[in-house]
Write a protein that holds these residues in place. Structure first.
Motif, PDB file in Angstrom:
ATOM      1  N   SER A  13     -34.169  59.773 -18.158  1.00 11.01           N
ATOM      2  CA  SER A  13     -35.164  58.941 -17.489  1.00 11.01           C
ATOM      3  C   SER A  13     -35.748  59.690 -16.284  1.00 11.01           C
ATOM      4  O   SER A  13     -35.301  60.775 -15.940  1.00 11.01           O
ATOM      5  CB  SER A  13     -34.437  57.670 -17.076  1.00 11.01           C
ATOM      6  OG  SER A  13     -35.205  56.941 -16.197  1.00 11.01           O
ATOM      7  N   ALA A  16     -33.437  61.265 -13.551  1.00 16.47           N
ATOM      8  CA  ALA A  16     -32.072  61.421 -14.071  1.00 16.47           C
ATOM      9  C   ALA A  16     -31.486  62.783 -13.726  1.00 16.47           C
ATOM     10  O   ALA A  16     -30.284  62.923 -13.528  1.00 16.47           O
ATOM     11  CB  ALA A  16     -32.069  61.223 -15.587  1.00 16.47           C
ATOM     12  N   GLY A  17     -32.338  63.785 -13.674  1.00 17.48           N
ATOM     13  CA  GLY A  17     -31.862  65.129 -13.366  1.00 17.48           C
ATOM     14  C   GLY A  17     -32.182  66.136 -14.453  1.00 17.48           C
ATOM     15  O   GLY A  17     -31.588  67.209 -14.512  1.00 17.48           O
ATOM     16  N   THR A  18     -33.156  65.825 -15.303  1.00  5.64           N
ATOM     17  CA  THR A  18     -33.460  66.755 -16.400  1.00  5.64           C
ATOM     18  C   THR A  18     -34.046  68.070 -15.878  1.00  5.64           C
ATOM     19  O   THR A  18     -33.757  69.129 -16.424  1.00  5.64           O
ATOM     20  CB  THR A  18     -34.413  66.122 -17.439  1.00  5.64           C
ATOM     21  OG1 THR A  18     -35.589  65.668 -16.775  1.00  5.64           O
ATOM     22  CG2 THR A  18     -33.774  64.982 -18.180  1.00  5.64           C
ATOM     23  N   SER A  19     -34.845  68.001 -14.792  1.00  7.55           N
ATOM     24  CA  SER A  19     -35.395  69.257 -14.253  1.00  7.55           C
ATOM     25  C   SER A  19     -34.270  70.111 -13.674  1.00  7.55           C
ATOM     26  O   SER A  19     -34.293  71.347 -13.777  1.00  7.55           O
ATOM     27  CB  SER A  19     -36.422  68.992 -13.150  1.00  7.55           C
ATOM     28  OG  SER A  19     -37.371  68.079 -13.581  1.00  7.55           O
ATOM     29  N   THR A  20     -33.282  69.435 -13.082  1.00  8.31           N
ATOM     30  CA  THR A  20     -32.136  70.159 -12.519  1.00  8.31           C
ATOM     31  C   THR A  20     -31.345  70.827 -13.644  1.00  8.31           C
ATOM     32  O   THR A  20     -30.939  71.994 -13.536  1.00  8.31           O
ATOM     33  CB  THR A  20     -31.249  69.151 -11.735  1.00  8.31           C
ATOM     34  OG1 THR A  20     -32.099  68.421 -10.851  1.00  8.31           O
ATOM     35  CG2 THR A  20     -30.162  69.837 -10.952  1.00  8.31           C
ATOM     36  N   GLU A 131     -37.943  69.101 -22.170  1.00  6.11           N
ATOM     37  CA  GLU A 131     -37.240  68.330 -21.134  1.00  6.11           C
ATOM     38  C   GLU A 131     -38.121  67.150 -20.759  1.00  6.11           C
ATOM     39  O   GLU A 131     -39.280  67.342 -20.402  1.00  6.11           O
ATOM     40  CB  GLU A 131     -37.007  69.272 -19.945  1.00  6.11           C
ATOM     41  CG  GLU A 131     -36.546  68.658 -18.669  1.00  6.11           C
ATOM     42  CD  GLU A 131     -37.654  68.560 -17.650  1.00  6.11           C
ATOM     43  OE1 GLU A 131     -37.796  67.461 -17.074  1.00  6.11           O
ATOM     44  OE2 GLU A 131     -38.393  69.547 -17.437  1.00  6.11           O
ATOM     45  N   ARG A 173     -43.065  63.475  -3.957  1.00  2.00           N
ATOM     46  CA  ARG A 173     -44.312  62.897  -4.484  1.00  2.00           C
ATOM     47  C   ARG A 173     -44.977  61.939  -3.502  1.00  2.00           C
ATOM     48  O   ARG A 173     -46.022  61.363  -3.807  1.00  2.00           O
ATOM     49  CB  ARG A 173     -44.040  62.225  -5.837  1.00  2.00           C
ATOM     50  CG  ARG A 173     -43.515  63.240  -6.866  1.00  2.00           C
ATOM     51  CD  ARG A 173     -43.352  62.670  -8.259  1.00  2.00           C
ATOM     52  NE  ARG A 173     -42.793  63.668  -9.163  1.00  2.00           N
ATOM     53  CZ  ARG A 173     -42.393  63.430 -10.396  1.00  2.00           C
ATOM     54  NH1 ARG A 173     -42.474  62.209 -10.884  1.00  2.00           N
ATOM     55  NH2 ARG A 173     -41.916  64.401 -11.154  1.00  2.00           N
ATOM     56  N   ILE A 223     -28.441  61.201  -1.532  1.00  2.00           N
ATOM     57  CA  ILE A 223     -27.965  61.208  -2.920  1.00  2.00           C
ATOM     58  C   ILE A 223     -26.491  61.604  -2.887  1.00  2.00           C
ATOM     59  O   ILE A 223     -26.164  62.613  -2.246  1.00  2.00           O
ATOM     60  CB  ILE A 223     -28.753  62.243  -3.758  1.00  2.00           C
ATOM     61  CG1 ILE A 223     -30.251  61.928  -3.737  1.00  2.00           C
ATOM     62  CG2 ILE A 223     -28.233  62.292  -5.182  1.00  2.00           C
ATOM     63  CD1 ILE A 223     -31.117  63.001  -4.401  1.00  2.00           C
ATOM     64  N   PRO A 224     -25.598  60.837  -3.515  1.00  2.00           N
ATOM     65  CA  PRO A 224     -24.204  61.284  -3.562  1.00  2.00           C
ATOM     66  C   PRO A 224     -24.121  62.749  -4.016  1.00  2.00           C
ATOM     67  O   PRO A 224     -24.813  63.158  -4.949  1.00  2.00           O
ATOM     68  CB  PRO A 224     -23.562  60.332  -4.584  1.00  2.00           C
ATOM     69  CG  PRO A 224     -24.369  59.083  -4.478  1.00  2.00           C
ATOM     70  CD  PRO A 224     -25.785  59.547  -4.210  1.00  2.00           C
ATOM     71  N   LEU A 268     -20.215  70.813 -12.786  1.00  2.00           N
ATOM     72  CA  LEU A 268     -21.192  70.539 -13.847  1.00  2.00           C
ATOM     73  C   LEU A 268     -21.844  71.817 -14.359  1.00  2.00           C
ATOM     74  O   LEU A 268     -21.970  72.037 -15.565  1.00  2.00           O
ATOM     75  CB  LEU A 268     -22.266  69.556 -13.343  1.00  2.00           C
ATOM     76  CG  LEU A 268     -23.381  69.243 -14.340  1.00  2.00           C
ATOM     77  CD1 LEU A 268     -22.826  68.645 -15.627  1.00  2.00           C
ATOM     78  CD2 LEU A 268     -24.419  68.300 -13.738  1.00  2.00           C
TER      79      LEU A 268
END
Ligand SMILES: Nc1ncnc2c1ncn2[C@@H]1O[C@H](COP(=O)(O)OP(=O)(O)OP(=O)(O)O)[C@@H](O)[C@H]1O
Ligand SMILES: O=C(CO)[C@H](O)[C@H](O)COP(=O)(O)O
Length: 290
Positions: A13, A16-20, A131, A173, A223-224, A268
């Motif tokens: 989503s 979510a972190g897809t770019s990361t 992605e 943004r 962010i945690p 991770l």
């Protein structure tokens, strides 16, 4: 699926972190000498920002309050499927960019909220990397999942996903918390109906779980961090996965189910390298033999 021209899709989503995660893939591609061509899911939005606003107003006026960027009909999913199937067959295809902000506007020479022109992929790539929001969609109109050889889900638990989105959208943004909250609410219907089902199609899901209190994501000040989270890694088909190797290499990890391991958040990147490098190498070597 294509032995000759493999496709990897990373689905998550917004926030979510897809770019990361793409960054980790890029490191693996560079180290292993894999020449990947990348596409972003946002390139397949159906509308530019201005037209999306008009379409939203039109849909709302017609009673469709579930319409959002997550909805199938807000995206060119047939075009995305065509790009996947063409690449699988011939190793060719095309993409464009959706420009979100001033930095991207400078990079692509197109104002924020607009698309660049479509451009063909460079010849001679080893694989296609996607992605975005819709990399594993299966519905009555398209079956995007069937074309991807390795499908990854990036799915933080929802409070964390919202925190990540709020912080990213504010910092990068320029949106307000109120505007972002409104978008999150507007997208909830399609989140449930269009995003969640994809995570049963994916081969591996990486789910970040915070171990600090995130009960009110809308006031979270940061962010945690990785040290404040765990990641659940779930394999759709655990056959062939060497869990004892992974658990011995990733300090502090354990198996929570026969197909899942839990790792400390800070591991991770290491876990992705250990799990994904052999899979990527296998895809590329099989493609060279095909
Ligand atoms: N594993 C992680 N640990 C800590 N922060 C993370 C992690 N993954 C992502 N984030 C943070 O979450 C925010 C959103 O991440 P990212 O931009 O990768 O999301 P995205 O899924 O690509 O979103 P979009 O598709 O909308 O561009 C960023 O601020 C990023 O730094
Ligand atoms: O990240 C997104 C979807 O993945 C964005 O929300 C989408 O691309 C629309 O962007 P914008 O609100 O900047 O016009």
């Amino acid at each position: 699926m294509s032995k000759k021209h493999p496709i990897i899709s990373v689905t998550g989503s917004s926030g979510a972190g897809t770019s990361t995660v793409k960054h980790t893939f890029d490191q693996i591609f560079r180290r292993e000498g894999v020449n990947a061509v990348s596409i972003e899911g946002d390139a397949f939005h159906r509308f530019n920002r201005k037209d999306m606003k008009s379409e939203l107003d039109r849909q709302y006026a017609g009673g469709n309050v579930g319409f959002s960027h997550f909805s199938y009909e807000a995206n060119e999913l047939k075009e995305l499927e065509k790009v996947f199937s063409q690449y699988a067959e011939t190793g060719t295809g095309r993409t464009r960019h959706y420009v979100h902000d001033a930095d991207e506007a400078e990079k692509y020479g197109v104002p924020p909220g607009e698309f660049t022109d479509w451009a063909p992929f460079e010849d001679g790539s080893d694989l296609l990397f996607y992605e975005g929001l819709h990399g594993s969609v299966v519905n009555d109109e398209v079956n995007i999942a069937q074309h991807a050889d390795l499908k990854i889900g990036v799915v933080p638990v929802i409070n964390l996903e919202w925190i990540q989105k709020i912080h990213r959208d504010k910092e990068k943004r320029g949106y307000t918390t109120e505007a972002i909250t409104d978008v999150i609410l507007r997208r909830m219907y399609a989140y449930v109906h269009c995003i969640c089902p994809q995570f049963t199609q994916t081969d591996i899901n990486f789910q970040r779980v915070p171990v600090v209190d995130t009960s009110n994501p809308f006031v979270a000040r940061w962010i945690p961090t990785p040290d404040e989270s765990l990641v659940v890694i779930r394999f759709r088909n655990p056959r062939g996965i060497d869990f004892s190797y992974l658990v011995s290499m990733i300090h502090g990890s354990w198996m929570s189910r026969a197909n899942s391991i839990v790792i400390p958040g800070g591991k991770l990147d290491l876990a992705m390298q250990l799990i994904l490098t052999p899979m990527i190498n296998r895809l590329v070597s099989e493609s060279k033999r095909a």
